[in-house]
Design an enzyme around this catalytic site. Structure first.
Site, short mmCIF file in Angstrom:
data_model
loop_
_atom_site.label_atom_id
_atom_site.label_comp_id
_atom_site.label_asym_id
_atom_site.label_seq_id
_atom_site.Cartn_x
_atom_site.Cartn_y
_atom_site.Cartn_z
N GLY A 1 68.58 76.25 8.46
CA GLY A 1 69.56 77.30 8.61
C GLY A 1 68.95 78.50 9.32
O GLY A 1 67.74 78.74 9.22
N GLN B 1 68.10 87.05 12.25
CA GLN B 1 66.71 86.57 12.26
C GLN B 1 66.13 86.48 13.68
O GLN B 1 64.92 86.39 13.85
CB GLN B 1 66.60 85.21 11.58
CG GLN B 1 66.84 85.26 10.08
CD GLN B 1 66.72 83.90 9.45
OE1 GLN B 1 67.66 83.12 9.44
NE2 GLN B 1 65.54 83.58 8.95
N CYS C 1 62.22 80.44 3.71
CA CYS C 1 62.96 81.14 4.76
C CYS C 1 62.07 81.23 5.99
O CYS C 1 60.88 81.52 5.87
CB CYS C 1 63.32 82.54 4.27
SG CYS C 1 64.17 83.53 5.50
N LEU C 2 62.66 80.99 7.16
CA LEU C 2 61.87 81.04 8.40
C LEU C 2 61.33 82.44 8.68
O LEU C 2 60.38 82.61 9.43
CB LEU C 2 62.71 80.56 9.59
CG LEU C 2 63.12 79.07 9.56
CD1 LEU C 2 64.03 78.75 10.73
CD2 LEU C 2 61.89 78.17 9.56
N HIS D 1 72.37 81.25 1.34
CA HIS D 1 71.15 81.90 1.82
C HIS D 1 71.41 82.61 3.16
O HIS D 1 71.00 83.75 3.36
CB HIS D 1 70.04 80.84 1.95
CG HIS D 1 68.76 81.30 2.54
ND1 HIS D 1 67.56 81.28 1.86
CD2 HIS D 1 68.45 81.79 3.78
CE1 HIS D 1 66.59 81.74 2.63
NE2 HIS D 1 67.10 82.06 3.81
N GLU D 2 72.12 81.92 4.07
CA GLU D 2 72.37 82.49 5.41
C GLU D 2 73.39 83.64 5.35
O GLU D 2 73.27 84.61 6.09
CB GLU D 2 72.84 81.41 6.38
CG GLU D 2 71.86 80.25 6.60
CD GLU D 2 70.44 80.67 6.91
OE1 GLU D 2 70.23 81.71 7.54
OE2 GLU D 2 69.51 79.95 6.47
N HIS E 1 71.63 86.67 4.51
CA HIS E 1 70.98 87.27 5.69
C HIS E 1 71.94 88.22 6.41
O HIS E 1 71.53 89.29 6.87
CB HIS E 1 70.53 86.19 6.68
CG HIS E 1 69.17 85.63 6.41
ND1 HIS E 1 68.03 86.40 6.37
CD2 HIS E 1 68.75 84.35 6.19
CE1 HIS E 1 66.98 85.63 6.13
NE2 HIS E 1 67.38 84.38 6.01
NI NI Z 1 66.26 82.66 5.60
#
Ligand code: NI
Length: 167
Positions: free
Chosen positions: A46, A51, A94-95, A136-137, A140
């Site tokens: 995701g 991000q 998370c990236l 989660h997204e 963000h």
């Molecule tokens: Ni994330």
């Protein structure tokens, strides 16, 4: 298409709220494609536009496993309109916080309303990993990271380690 730079905690942009998208033009479509490529390259399941430094409510998810047919879903202005009573506690990463993981409560299933990449209003019922990933997204898009759901102590340990690694 190009691979974009993924912002990392403690970048301040990650704490800002993203704006709704009113016009889905070529710029948005190209951003979506680049986000997908960036997510696959990372690799991750995701990615939210914030991000990659764009404060717009656009997310992409794909929970297909390696070797399976890819199944990307683009969600513009995603809104969780229903959530199950059941919460599931599971590990998340998370990236934007690479190398760190924590257990987070998420709704086992939820219903998400969104615009697809053609601007059509759509909704999906999701459960399990996809439900977790979308929650989660969406976080963000509101400037929230998964570490915000951990205990203060656990969050501070992670943030201190990141700080130390950045010195
Ligand atoms: Ni994330």
């Amino acid at each position: 298409m190009s691979i974009l730079n993924i912002l990392k905690e403690p970048n301040k942009l990650l704490r800002q709220k993203s704006a709704e998208i009113h016009v889905i033009d070529e710029e948005i479509k190209n951003l979506a494609k680049d986000m997908l490529e960036t997510m696959y390259n990372a690799p991750g399941i995701g990615l939210a536009a914030v991000q990659v430094g764009v404060l717009k409510r656009l997310i992409v998810v794909d929970i297909s496993k390696e070797g399976e047919k890819k199944n990307p879903i683009f969600l513009i202005n995603p809104k969780i309109v229903w959530k199950s009573d059941i919460l599931v506690n599971n590990e998340e990463g998370c990236l934007s916080i690479p190398g760190y993981y924590g257990n987070v409560d998420r709704y086992e299933s939820c219903k998400v309303e969104y615009l697809d990449i053609e601007g059509k209003l759509n909704n999906i019922n999701v459960s399990g990993l996809l439900s977790r990933c979308i929650q989660h997204e969406v976080d963000h898009c509101n400037g929230v990271l998964f570490i915000d759901h951990l205990s203060q102590l656990k969050r501070e340990i992670i943030q201190k380690k990141i700080q130390k690694n950045n010195l």
